[in-house]
Design a protein around this motif. Structure first.
Motif, PDB file in Angstrom:
ATOM      1  N   UNK A  42     -79.724   8.152  50.860  1.00  0.00           N
ATOM      2  CA  UNK A  42     -80.194   9.419  50.299  1.00  0.00           C
ATOM      3  C   UNK A  42     -80.748  10.359  51.366  1.00  0.00           C
ATOM      4  N   UNK A  43     -81.169   9.802  52.479  1.00  0.00           N
ATOM      5  CA  UNK A  43     -81.738  10.625  53.549  1.00  0.00           C
ATOM      6  C   UNK A  43     -80.840  11.797  53.948  1.00  0.00           C
ATOM      7  N   UNK A  44     -79.543  11.653  53.786  1.00  0.00           N
ATOM      8  CA  UNK A  44     -78.635  12.711  54.227  1.00  0.00           C
ATOM      9  C   UNK A  44     -78.689  13.946  53.348  1.00  0.00           C
ATOM     10  N   UNK A  45     -79.252  13.810  52.178  1.00  0.00           N
ATOM     11  CA  UNK A  45     -79.430  15.012  51.357  1.00  0.00           C
ATOM     12  C   UNK A  45     -80.839  15.127  50.784  1.00  0.00           C
ATOM     13  N   UNK A  46     -81.663  14.084  51.006  1.00  0.00           N
ATOM     14  CA  UNK A  46     -83.059  14.174  50.568  1.00  0.00           C
ATOM     15  C   UNK A  46     -83.878  13.076  51.238  1.00  0.00           C
ATOM     16  N   UNK A  47     -84.464  13.379  52.355  1.00  0.00           N
ATOM     17  CA  UNK A  47     -85.268  12.394  53.082  1.00  0.00           C
ATOM     18  C   UNK A  47     -86.655  12.283  52.468  1.00  0.00           C
ATOM     19  N   UNK A 139     -71.533  11.679  61.252  1.00  0.00           N
ATOM     20  CA  UNK A 139     -70.335  11.135  60.606  1.00  0.00           C
ATOM     21  C   UNK A 139     -70.121   9.680  60.997  1.00  0.00           C
ATOM     22  N   UNK A 140     -70.329   9.400  62.262  1.00  0.00           N
ATOM     23  CA  UNK A 140     -70.142   8.030  62.733  1.00  0.00           C
ATOM     24  C   UNK A 140     -71.108   7.075  62.040  1.00  0.00           C
ATOM     25  N   UNK A 158     -69.143  -0.885  39.683  1.00  0.00           N
ATOM     26  CA  UNK A 158     -68.398   0.152  38.983  1.00  0.00           C
ATOM     27  C   UNK A 158     -69.173   1.471  38.961  1.00  0.00           C
ATOM     28  N   UNK A 159     -69.906   1.725  40.032  1.00  0.00           N
ATOM     29  CA  UNK A 159     -70.726   2.935  40.132  1.00  0.00           C
ATOM     30  C   UNK A 159     -70.227   3.776  41.307  1.00  0.00           C
ATOM     31  N   UNK A 160     -69.389   4.767  41.019  1.00  0.00           N
ATOM     32  CA  UNK A 160     -68.754   5.529  42.093  1.00  0.00           C
ATOM     33  C   UNK A 160     -69.630   6.632  42.680  1.00  0.00           C
ATOM     34  N   UNK A 161     -70.825   6.838  42.104  1.00  0.00           N
ATOM     35  CA  UNK A 161     -71.559   8.051  42.450  1.00  0.00           C
ATOM     36  C   UNK A 161     -72.209   8.048  43.827  1.00  0.00           C
ATOM     37  N   UNK A 162     -72.781   6.923  44.269  1.00  0.00           N
ATOM     38  CA  UNK A 162     -73.268   6.933  45.647  1.00  0.00           C
ATOM     39  C   UNK A 162     -72.145   7.284  46.625  1.00  0.00           C
ATOM     40  N   UNK A 163     -70.964   6.738  46.372  1.00  0.00           N
ATOM     41  CA  UNK A 163     -69.828   7.037  47.235  1.00  0.00           C
ATOM     42  C   UNK A 163     -69.486   8.531  47.182  1.00  0.00           C
ATOM     43  N   UNK A 164     -69.559   9.098  45.993  1.00  0.00           N
ATOM     44  CA  UNK A 164     -69.237  10.512  45.893  1.00  0.00           C
ATOM     45  C   UNK A 164     -70.269  11.385  46.604  1.00  0.00           C
ATOM     46  N   UNK A 165     -71.525  10.988  46.524  1.00  0.00           N
ATOM     47  CA  UNK A 165     -72.573  11.730  47.228  1.00  0.00           C
ATOM     48  C   UNK A 165     -72.373  11.623  48.745  1.00  0.00           C
ATOM     49  N   UNK A 166     -72.062  10.423  49.182  1.00  0.00           N
ATOM     50  CA  UNK A 166     -71.781  10.219  50.600  1.00  0.00           C
ATOM     51  C   UNK A 166     -70.582  11.052  51.030  1.00  0.00           C
ATOM     52  N   UNK A 167     -69.578  11.086  50.172  1.00  0.00           N
ATOM     53  CA  UNK A 167     -68.376  11.847  50.432  1.00  0.00           C
ATOM     54  C   UNK A 167     -68.701  13.324  50.645  1.00  0.00           C
ATOM     55  N   UNK A 168     -69.604  13.824  49.817  1.00  0.00           N
ATOM     56  CA  UNK A 168     -70.025  15.212  49.972  1.00  0.00           C
ATOM     57  C   UNK A 168     -70.680  15.420  51.333  1.00  0.00           C
ATOM     58  N   UNK A 169     -71.539  14.487  51.714  1.00  0.00           N
ATOM     59  CA  UNK A 169     -72.187  14.589  53.018  1.00  0.00           C
ATOM     60  C   UNK A 169     -71.193  14.600  54.150  1.00  0.00           C
TER      61      UNK A 169
END
Lengths: 203, 203
Positions: A42-47, A139-140, A158-169
């Motif tokens: 979460x730090x990448x969008x809310x530390x 990114x690395x 079966x929870x795709x949302x963390x991945x989607x948030x990371x994808x946005x980052x």
DNA sequence: CCTAACATGTAAACTGTTACATGATTCC
DNA sequence: GGAATCATGTAACAGTTTACATGTTAGG
């Protein structure tokens, strides 16, 4: 236990409290765990900082949104928390709650670019390259440590949302790298014949 | 005037002070002007609030980085500032100063996405659309009001950097729109034949 | 006349970081 | 035995926002 169990209808919780609540619901148990998890994702969008976590856990408990109990590891003290039904409801309500969703960026690097007029062309170029390097490093980090964890959540739970948030980052930082490439080309006399190559007018 | 004119070698100025300094150097004159300018441009990567401006202007003046004088408009009081040579040097030094350039994002919308597991699929879709709409609105704002101003700086004053900073901001929001499109497709059963379309497992 | 914009300022509240204190355990 | 990690906590400080107070001027 006491006779003043009345919940005093507190003011709305600050966003970091919901981050903690969410992390607990995702399986984190101690304050320490929560901090690790936030630093990893979460730090990448809310530390949030360590010093915020323990007081907020206490507050969440006072409001009945989490339940904590001591669960030491050996002699090492340790307090673990569970989200109560009320806590889950509070989180859901917050998630659903519409309203302003400010996208706040605080980036001194862009501020410096904005005022770069005062710098020599060479310094500006270096600065753009530093911005590029910064996003590539982020990114690395995301690729190496966070992506596998996010994939695990997607596959196992079966929870795709963390991945989607990371994808946005990642999308964001890829966009910055792309921008930096263009900016760099523009700065290194990229205007082939078009522009009469600005001198170091500096003023 | 007084006998304690000794400058006490203050701690380094906070970033908002440099934003103010930079804006004054770009031709803004009053605190009010600075606020307007920031809200029109720098806000997209570094917002500052009105309440910060006047105390910081005072501090900049105490440190000899700006010089203010009263210049009322009619009966309406008004204080205008000019950047001193020392101020310009301080700004330049800060711009050149290497070191960590943290890219801070605080975005509750992405937090909500991260924990969206707790929501119904319909709510998630709505949320992604709201994120898309937010960035489109920001892009529209940038196109309408800021881009012309940035172009003016580039053309009239041969200063391309505000435009480049704006360009970075637009690039970022365009990336978010692109991401939202992909996310939306994924959420609306986009996995044609590939994925066995996840039910509303909700848990 | 009234609203919006111009213009400056500040107190109080809130949020967030830094830095430290304390101690246990694991691994080399 | 020493460093890194686990684990919790807080005091002091720095930074930021909200809300208000105050008054002027321009425009419909």
């Amino acid at each position: 236990v006491a006779d003043d169990e009345v919940i005093p209808a507190r003011a709305e919780l600050p966003p970091p409290a919901y981050v903690i609540l969410g992390m607990l619901r995702m399986g984190m148990r101690s304050g320490y765990d929560v901090k690790q998890a936030v630093d990893l994702s979460a730090r990448f969008f809310f530390a949030i900082s360590q010093a915020q976590i323990y007081p907020l856990l206490k507050r969440l408990e006072e409001e009945g949104l989490v339940e904590g109990r001591s669960e030491p590891r050996g002699q090492r003290r340790r307090r673990v928390y569970e989200v109560t039904p009320a806590g889950e409801e509070a989180l859901r309500a917050w998630l659903r709650q519409p309203g302003a969703l400010p996208f706040e960026i605080r980036d001194v690097a862009t501020v410096k670019l904005f005022f770069a007029d005062l710098l020599e062309p060479g310094d500006v170029l270096e600065h753009v390259r530093a911005m590029r390097a910064r996003s590539e490093q982020t990114l690395e980090e995301m690729r190496v440590t966070i992506r596998p964890a996010a994939a695990l959540y997607a596959d196992e739970f079966d929870n795709p949302f963390p991945q989607q948030a990371l994808d946005l980052g990642m999308t964001l930082h890829e966009a910055i790298v792309g921008w930096a490439d263009r900016a760099e080309r523009q700065l290194t006399g990229g205007g082939e014949g078009q522009e009469p190559e600005r001198d170091a007018d500096t003023q």
